[in-house]
Write a protein that holds these residues in place. Structure first.
Motif, PDB file in Angstrom:
ATOM      1  N   CYS A  47       0.844  -1.194   0.000  1.00  0.00           N
ATOM      2  CA  CYS A  47       0.000   0.000   0.000  1.00  0.00           C
ATOM      3  C   CYS A  47       0.877   1.240   0.000  1.00  0.00           C
ATOM      4  O   CYS A  47       2.041   1.203   0.400  1.00  0.00           O
ATOM      5  N   HIS A  62      -3.212   5.078   4.965  1.00  0.00           N
ATOM      6  CA  HIS A  62      -2.405   3.970   5.448  1.00  0.00           C
ATOM      7  C   HIS A  62      -1.151   4.468   6.163  1.00  0.00           C
ATOM      8  O   HIS A  62      -0.715   3.894   7.160  1.00  0.00           O
ATOM      9  N   LEU A  84      -2.180  -3.492   8.158  1.00  0.00           N
ATOM     10  CA  LEU A  84      -2.163  -2.910   6.826  1.00  0.00           C
ATOM     11  C   LEU A  84      -2.311  -3.973   5.748  1.00  0.00           C
ATOM     12  O   LEU A  84      -3.052  -3.812   4.788  1.00  0.00           O
ATOM     13  N   GLN A  87      -5.815  -5.260   5.675  1.00  0.00           N
ATOM     14  CA  GLN A  87      -6.730  -4.276   5.083  1.00  0.00           C
ATOM     15  C   GLN A  87      -6.703  -4.346   3.563  1.00  0.00           C
ATOM     16  O   GLN A  87      -7.737  -4.259   2.902  1.00  0.00           O
ATOM     17  N   GLN A  88      -5.516  -4.484   2.987  1.00  0.00           N
ATOM     18  CA  GLN A  88      -5.379  -4.527   1.541  1.00  0.00           C
ATOM     19  C   GLN A  88      -5.989  -5.791   0.953  1.00  0.00           C
ATOM     20  O   GLN A  88      -6.544  -5.775  -0.144  1.00  0.00           O
TER      21      GLN A  88
END
Length: 289
Positions: A47, A62, A84, A87-88
């Motif tokens: 990200c 992010h 993170l 989340q992606q």
């Protein structure tokens, strides 16, 4: 790829000093090395963390999330990295889409949202009305749909043309009770025209423009109410044509094209929730020319 603690430290320095050059200078490092290591960190996390400008940097959503956790103990740092990545890759959270108001009113867009909501019930859809190109990163928007005549403000953003459709001239049956039916383009000079600013420039000069609005839904409503002849995409008036609320004028003489541009900030850092919406857009709109 695993995130390097050295790269995380360089990320902290960059944020604290407000820029890559300032961080490199303060710690006796080469700017190119710091920039390259930050790119490696983004690649490892999947990200984008920073918005780079000539003189400074800004944190993405992010980037802010990571920085909030990164000064905590090492276990919290690892937890932030995992957060993170999840989340992606996950199909949850919020998907923000910026769309012109008229497109929101279309049946196809309603069907699109219905399909997406059924397939991904854990994702919250946030629909934002925008008629102009926006900076997706700074406004924290995942996707934007715009007419292809609108200039995109950031040339680095990914742009895909979707949804080609014919445009035509339409009016209500009531309007024709009080006005002669135009049999040629030149006859339009005897009528009031309803259009958007996108389309007003492609019409013949000297027409009587009664209404200009970025909201094609409003143009549609005004045409149904008998206020003039509207230039509208076919895809927005199919229901009104079937129900007899609008009549297609000069179908064999006057036609033009409209398409929508789908805009998103990066192919490299594309969350699964965003990729799924792009795939759904492609599947649905390529079948509705």
């Amino acid at each position: 790829m695993k995130a390097s603690m050295d790269d995380l430290y360089l990320f902290i320095l960059t944020v604290r000093h407000g820029g890559i050059s300032a961080a490199a200078q303060a710690h006796g490092l080469q700017r190119s090395k710091v920039s390259r290591r930050l790119q490696e960190l983004e690649k490892a996390l999947g990200c984008q963390l920073l918005i780079r400008t000539t003189r400074q940097i800004e944190l993405t959503e992010h980037g802010r999330l990571l920085y909030q956790h990164i000064n905590q103990p090492l276990s919290d740092v690892n937890q932030a990295i995992s957060l993170l990545k999840n989340q992606q890759q996950s199909l949850q959270g919020v998907l923000r889409i910026a769309v012109p108001a008229a497109f929101i009113a279309s049946t196809l867009f309603a069907e699109l949202l219905d399909d997406y909501a059924r397939q991904f019930p854990d994702i919250t859809l946030e629909i934002i009305h925008r008629h102009e190109s926006i900076d997706l990163k700074r406004e924290n928007v995942d996707l934007q749909l715009l007419p292809d005549v609108v200039d995109i403000i950031n040339e680095d953003y990914v742009q895909q043309v979707f949804f080609p459709s014919k445009k035509g001239l339409f009016c209500s049956p009531h309007y024709l009770l009080n006005h002669p039916r135009p049999e040629s383009v030149n006859a339009l000079f005897e009528h009031a025209i309803l259009t958007s600013s996108y389309d007003s420039s492609i019409l013949p000069e000297g027409l009587t423009i009664r209404l200009i609005s970025e909201d094609l839904g409003l143009v549609n409503k005004m045409a149904q109410s008998g206020h003039g002849i509207a230039l509208l995409p076919m895809i927005l008036v199919r229901q009104q044509l079937q129900q007899g609320q609008l009549i297609h004028l000069l179908p064999d003489i006057y036609q033009s094209e409209i398409a929508m541009t789908l805009v998103y900030s990066s192919r490299q850092f594309l969350p699964e929730k965003t990729r799924s919406m792009i795939n759904l857009l492609r599947d649905k709109f390529l079948n509705h020319h």
